[in-house]
Design a protein around this motif. Structure first.
Motif, PDB file in Angstrom:
ATOM      1  N   LEU A   1       0.660  -1.210   0.099  1.00 58.77           N
ATOM      2  CA  LEU A   1       0.059   0.043  -0.028  1.00 58.77           C
ATOM      3  C   LEU A   1       0.970   1.272   0.053  1.00 58.77           C
ATOM      4  CD1 LEU A   1      -2.852  -1.228   2.453  1.00 58.77           C
ATOM      5  CD2 LEU A   1      -2.937  -0.731   0.077  1.00 58.77           C
ATOM      6  N   LYS A   2       2.047   1.096   0.581  1.00 59.15           N
ATOM      7  CA  LYS A   2       2.867   2.526   0.620  1.00 59.15           C
ATOM      8  C   LYS A   2       3.463   2.684  -0.785  1.00 59.15           C
ATOM      9  CE  LYS A   2       7.177   3.934   2.858  1.00 59.15           C
ATOM     10  NZ  LYS A   2       8.278   3.676   3.718  1.00 59.15           N
ATOM     11  N   GLU A   3       3.807   1.559  -1.407  1.00 54.77           N
ATOM     12  CA  GLU A   3       4.259   1.722  -2.983  1.00 54.77           C
ATOM     13  C   GLU A   3       3.276   2.359  -3.554  1.00 54.77           C
ATOM     14  OE1 GLU A   3       7.592  -1.851  -3.056  1.00 54.77           O
ATOM     15  OE2 GLU A   3       5.515  -2.164  -3.744  1.00 54.77           O
ATOM     16  N   ALA A   4       1.953   1.762  -3.545  1.00 53.37           N
ATOM     17  CA  ALA A   4       0.922   2.165  -4.361  1.00 53.37           C
ATOM     18  C   ALA A   4       0.668   3.739  -4.078  1.00 53.37           C
ATOM     19  CB  ALA A   4      -0.250   1.300  -3.991  1.00 53.37           C
ATOM     20  N   LYS A   5       0.609   4.291  -2.888  1.00 46.52           N
ATOM     21  CA  LYS A   5       0.077   5.313  -2.582  1.00 46.52           C
ATOM     22  C   LYS A   5       1.112   6.269  -3.087  1.00 46.52           C
ATOM     23  CE  LYS A   5      -0.548   8.543   1.662  1.00 46.52           C
ATOM     24  NZ  LYS A   5      -0.664   8.716   2.752  1.00 46.52           N
ATOM     25  N   GLU A   6       2.398   5.958  -2.812  1.00 47.09           N
ATOM     26  CA  GLU A   6       3.621   6.655  -3.750  1.00 47.09           C
ATOM     27  C   GLU A   6       3.469   7.042  -5.052  1.00 47.09           C
ATOM     28  OE1 GLU A   6       8.347   6.911  -4.337  1.00 47.09           O
ATOM     29  OE2 GLU A   6       7.411   5.688  -2.612  1.00 47.09           O
ATOM     30  N   ILE A   7       2.795   5.972  -5.685  1.00 47.27           N
ATOM     31  CA  ILE A   7       2.601   6.032  -7.314  1.00 47.27           C
ATOM     32  C   ILE A   7       1.474   6.838  -7.550  1.00 47.27           C
ATOM     33  CG2 ILE A   7       2.014   4.633  -9.262  1.00 47.27           C
ATOM     34  CD1 ILE A   7       4.864   4.223  -8.454  1.00 47.27           C
ATOM     35  N   LEU A   8       0.542   6.730  -6.876  1.00 50.49           N
ATOM     36  CA  LEU A   8      -0.472   7.792  -7.085  1.00 50.49           C
ATOM     37  C   LEU A   8      -0.318   9.240  -6.922  1.00 50.49           C
ATOM     38  CD1 LEU A   8      -3.763   5.732  -5.716  1.00 50.49           C
ATOM     39  CD2 LEU A   8      -2.728   5.703  -8.230  1.00 50.49           C
ATOM     40  N   GLU A   9       0.530   9.326  -5.907  1.00 49.25           N
ATOM     41  CA  GLU A   9       0.781  10.772  -5.460  1.00 49.25           C
ATOM     42  C   GLU A   9       1.950  11.411  -6.461  1.00 49.25           C
ATOM     43  OE1 GLU A   9       2.771  10.163  -1.398  1.00 49.25           O
ATOM     44  OE2 GLU A   9       0.444  10.464  -0.518  1.00 49.25           O
ATOM     45  N   LEU A  10       2.690  10.587  -7.227  1.00 46.02           N
ATOM     46  CA  LEU A  10       3.579  10.871  -8.105  1.00 46.02           C
ATOM     47  C   LEU A  10       2.664  11.331  -9.322  1.00 46.02           C
ATOM     48  CD1 LEU A  10       6.585  11.357  -9.169  1.00 46.02           C
ATOM     49  CD2 LEU A  10       6.442   8.684  -9.731  1.00 46.02           C
ATOM     50  N   ALA A  11       1.960  10.650  -9.748  1.00 46.48           N
ATOM     51  CA  ALA A  11       0.990  10.797 -11.029  1.00 46.48           C
ATOM     52  C   ALA A  11       0.273  12.066 -10.747  1.00 46.48           C
ATOM     53  CB  ALA A  11       0.002   9.634 -10.951  1.00 46.48           C
ATOM     54  N   GLU A  12      -0.171  12.477  -9.380  1.00 48.55           N
ATOM     55  CA  GLU A  12      -0.944  13.553  -9.449  1.00 48.55           C
ATOM     56  C   GLU A  12      -0.071  14.557  -9.661  1.00 48.55           C
ATOM     57  OE1 GLU A  12      -3.925  15.511  -5.812  1.00 48.55           O
ATOM     58  OE2 GLU A  12      -3.068  13.668  -5.640  1.00 48.55           O
ATOM     59  N   LYS A  13       1.120  14.560  -8.990  1.00 49.16           N
ATOM     60  CA  LYS A  13       2.031  15.610  -8.927  1.00 49.16           C
ATOM     61  C   LYS A  13       2.276  16.013 -10.403  1.00 49.16           C
ATOM     62  CE  LYS A  13       6.834  17.049  -7.430  1.00 49.16           C
ATOM     63  NZ  LYS A  13       7.987  16.288  -6.784  1.00 49.16           N
ATOM     64  N   LYS A  14       2.290  14.972 -11.453  1.00 50.26           N
ATOM     65  CA  LYS A  14       3.020  15.211 -12.784  1.00 50.26           C
ATOM     66  C   LYS A  14       1.641  15.335 -13.310  1.00 50.26           C
ATOM     67  CE  LYS A  14       7.548  13.157 -12.771  1.00 50.26           C
ATOM     68  NZ  LYS A  14       8.309  14.289 -13.459  1.00 50.26           N
ATOM     69  N   LYS A  15       0.614  15.460 -13.093  1.00 52.18           N
ATOM     70  CA  LYS A  15      -0.783  15.309 -13.739  1.00 52.18           C
ATOM     71  C   LYS A  15      -0.813  14.378 -14.912  1.00 52.18           C
ATOM     72  CE  LYS A  15      -1.410  20.290 -13.052  1.00 52.18           C
ATOM     73  NZ  LYS A  15      -0.483  20.533 -11.816  1.00 52.18           N
ATOM     74  N   LEU A  16      -0.422  13.153 -14.476  1.00 47.44           N
ATOM     75  CA  LEU A  16      -0.607  11.870 -15.292  1.00 47.44           C
ATOM     76  C   LEU A  16      -1.531  11.074 -14.993  1.00 47.44           C
ATOM     77  CD1 LEU A  16       3.276  11.149 -15.762  1.00 47.44           C
ATOM     78  CD2 LEU A  16       1.671  12.210 -17.454  1.00 47.44           C
ATOM     79  N   LYS A  17      -2.141  10.167 -15.559  1.00 46.49           N
ATOM     80  CA  LYS A  17      -3.113   9.173 -15.367  1.00 46.49           C
ATOM     81  C   LYS A  17      -2.373   7.824 -15.067  1.00 46.49           C
ATOM     82  CE  LYS A  17      -6.694  11.584 -17.555  1.00 46.49           C
ATOM     83  NZ  LYS A  17      -7.440  12.063 -16.623  1.00 46.49           N
ATOM     84  N   VAL A  18      -3.204   7.294 -14.038  1.00 48.10           N
ATOM     85  CA  VAL A  18      -2.759   5.780 -13.797  1.00 48.10           C
ATOM     86  C   VAL A  18      -4.178   5.083 -14.019  1.00 48.10           C
ATOM     87  CG1 VAL A  18      -2.026   4.316 -12.030  1.00 48.10           C
ATOM     88  CG2 VAL A  18      -0.933   6.442 -12.039  1.00 48.10           C
ATOM     89  N   GLY A  19      -4.060   3.996 -14.754  1.00 49.24           N
ATOM     90  CA  GLY A  19      -5.094   2.894 -15.024  1.00 49.24           C
ATOM     91  C   GLY A  19      -4.363   1.632 -14.629  1.00 49.24           C
ATOM     92  N   CYS A  20      -5.274   0.787 -14.192  1.00 50.58           N
ATOM     93  CA  CYS A  20      -4.692  -0.629 -13.501  1.00 50.58           C
ATOM     94  C   CYS A  20      -6.165  -1.826 -13.766  1.00 50.58           C
ATOM     95  CB  CYS A  20      -4.595  -0.357 -12.056  1.00 50.58           C
ATOM     96  SG  CYS A  20      -4.069  -1.962 -11.237  1.00 50.58           S
ATOM     97  N   ALA A  21      -5.398  -2.739 -14.269  1.00 51.38           N
ATOM     98  CA  ALA A  21      -6.250  -3.909 -14.326  1.00 51.38           C
ATOM     99  C   ALA A  21      -6.617  -4.328 -12.800  1.00 51.38           C
ATOM    100  CB  ALA A  21      -5.638  -4.989 -15.015  1.00 51.38           C
ATOM    101  N   PRO A  22      -7.909  -5.049 -12.699  1.00 49.26           N
ATOM    102  CA  PRO A  22      -8.822  -5.818 -13.934  1.00 49.26           C
ATOM    103  C   PRO A  22      -9.826  -4.820 -14.437  1.00 49.26           C
ATOM    104  CG  PRO A  22      -9.705  -6.452 -11.619  1.00 49.26           C
ATOM    105  CD  PRO A  22      -8.470  -5.719 -11.323  1.00 49.26           C
ATOM    106  N   ASP A  23     -10.151  -5.114 -15.747  1.00 51.27           N
ATOM    107  CA  ASP A  23     -11.126  -3.959 -16.357  1.00 51.27           C
ATOM    108  C   ASP A  23     -12.156  -5.021 -17.036  1.00 51.27           C
ATOM    109  OD1 ASP A  23      -9.903  -5.630 -18.473  1.00 51.27           O
ATOM    110  OD2 ASP A  23      -9.035  -3.831 -19.712  1.00 51.27           O
ATOM    111  N   THR A  24     -12.195  -6.121 -16.223  1.00 49.83           N
ATOM    112  CA  THR A  24     -13.437  -7.047 -16.706  1.00 49.83           C
ATOM    113  C   THR A  24     -14.841  -6.312 -16.342  1.00 49.83           C
ATOM    114  OG1 THR A  24     -12.967  -8.373 -14.642  1.00 49.83           O
ATOM    115  CG2 THR A  24     -12.485  -9.160 -16.822  1.00 49.83           C
ATOM    116  N   PHE A  25     -14.768  -5.621 -15.187  1.00 52.94           N
ATOM    117  CA  PHE A  25     -16.000  -4.860 -14.849  1.00 52.94           C
ATOM    118  C   PHE A  25     -16.614  -3.993 -15.807  1.00 52.94           C
ATOM    119  CE2 PHE A  25     -12.839  -1.607 -13.700  1.00 52.94           C
ATOM    120  CZ  PHE A  25     -13.602  -0.428 -13.783  1.00 52.94           C
ATOM    121  N   LEU A  26     -15.693  -3.580 -16.976  1.00 52.88           N
ATOM    122  CA  LEU A  26     -16.253  -2.771 -18.105  1.00 52.88           C
ATOM    123  C   LEU A  26     -16.914  -3.465 -19.132  1.00 52.88           C
ATOM    124  CD1 LEU A  26     -13.116  -0.548 -18.504  1.00 52.88           C
ATOM    125  CD2 LEU A  26     -15.122   0.155 -17.156  1.00 52.88           C
ATOM    126  N   GLY A  27     -16.885  -5.034 -18.929  1.00 49.91           N
ATOM    127  CA  GLY A  27     -17.521  -5.791 -19.978  1.00 49.91           C
ATOM    128  C   GLY A  27     -19.033  -5.855 -19.905  1.00 49.91           C
TER     129      GLY A  27
END
Length: 368
Positions: free
Chosen positions: A100-126
């Motif tokens: 969770l610590k790593e995941a939080k860091e990734i999301l914070e970095l994306a927000e700082k850089k104004k980038l999008k993070v997507g993640c599987a699974p995407d089967t709920f879009l089916g």
């Protein structure tokens, strides 16, 4: 719409289906693929007409919109961080990171850089799970009060070419197929508030019968049968069971119980399995419900990247998002903590509100 430039990092077992679908969707320009096994990467590139094959470290310098990370989970944090630091949008296979610590860091970095993070699974879009969500929203089963989800198979050592990592720490069926259960249920019912769980290692060693490692044994480090009780928001009670010890079962998929009816949703690990069934209390039996989108054929993993491309280019909502993946990851860790410590565990994060796919927009983009 202008083509979306993509590079794929990791050419293992799941890569062919992603590349097949990125080609199929028609709006992607697959610039390159990369893997530490260059021969494997060359083979994949040849099969799907990808023009460039690179060593992994060269991918971050490419002029692309999205880098798709299909590497094994233990490498996700390091690679996801490099992707974002290179200024590219990120779509990663599950889990978002190992902790969770790593995941939080990734999301914070994306927000700082104004980038999008997507993640599987995407089967709920089916089609199946999207249809179920629409039925719930439109009140066909009344207010939901409970749900069950089962994903139980025989082990991946029977078919996966490299199954070793699936039985190692912080994998097993809980972290491997558990994300399909919890992502679908969170999409359908809302955020998880708390969990309690039990689990066991049924077989301490697994004999691989698939090639190329046939005959090797795997020492199992994670429970291979896990069952969890889950409290969702609005006090909906759920039960989730995942296992790699059950080769035969009649329990497969999701059932949701509402004050006015019951909804059966097929296995959330698949796009093209089963039918959505509905029985209201006065009905004589379950009836099949027509699906609301066409994504119920073949294995359409990568649909989340299509949705992400629209989010980047047209500023539409990102559905298979890092925020949703973080909530699911926290839920998985709560389940694991509960089964170890024999107690209820709270889930602190909230899942984002995820809208149904915009089929009008998708029809315009894909001509479907």
């Amino acid at each position: 719409m202008e083509k979306i430039r993509v590079a794929v990092l990791g050419c293992g077992n799941i890569a062919p289906v992603y590349l097949k679908n990125l080609k199929r969707f028609g709006i992607f320009d697959i610039v390159a693929c990369a893997d530490i096994d260059l021969e494997r990467a060359k083979s994949i590139a040849s099969e799907f007409s990808v023009p460039r094959v690179l060593e992994p470290d060269k991918v971050y310098d490419l002029d692309v919109d999205i880098i798709v990370n299909l590497t094994p989970p233990q490498h996700h944090y390091e690679i996801n961080k490099k992707v974002l630091e290179s200024g590219k949008h990120l779509y990663t296979e599950k889990p978002l990171c190992s902790t969770l610590k790593e995941a939080k860091e990734i999301l914070e970095l994306a927000e700082k850089k104004k980038l999008k993070v997507g993640c599987a699974p995407d089967t709920f879009l089916g089609a199946n799970i999207q249809t179920a969500k629409k039925l719930i929203q439109d009140g066909w089963i009344g207010k939901p009060f409970a749900a069950n989800c089962f994903i139980m198979y025989g082990g991946p050592e029977k078919w996966h070419p490299n199954p070793h990592f699936i039985f190692k720490k912080f994998m097993g069926p809980l972290f491997d197929v558990g994300p399909y259960c919890f992502t679908a249920l969170v999409f359908l019912l809302g955020s998880v508030k708390k969990v309690s769980a039990m689990g066991k290692i049924t077989y301490k060693e697994r004999l691989i019968i698939s090639e190329p490692h046939k005959g090797e044994k795997i020492v199992v480090e994670m429970p291979t049968y896990v069952t969890a009780k889950v409290l969702f928001e609005d006090d909906i009670i759920g039960s989730v069971t995942v296992s790699y010890d059950v080769p035969a079962t009649n329990l497969r998929g999701i059932e949701i119980y509402g004050e006015e009816g019951t909804l059966i949703v097929p296995d959330p690990n698949f796009f093209d399995y089963g039918r959505v069934l509905l029985k209201r209390h006065d009905d004589n039996g379950f009836k099949e419900v027509p699906v609301i989108n066409p994504f119920n054929y073949d294995n359409l993993r990568g649909l989340g990247i299509l949705d992400m491309a629209l989010a980047i280019k047209l500023q539409t909502p990102l559905r298979a998002s890092g925020s949703l993946a973080f909530h699911v990851l926290e839920t998985l860790y709560a389940v694991y903590t509960s089964l170890q410590e024999e107690r209820f565990v709270d889930v602190k994060s909230k899942a984002p509100d995820v809208p149904l796919l915009d089929m009008k927009l998708l029809r315009e983009v894909l001509y479907i």
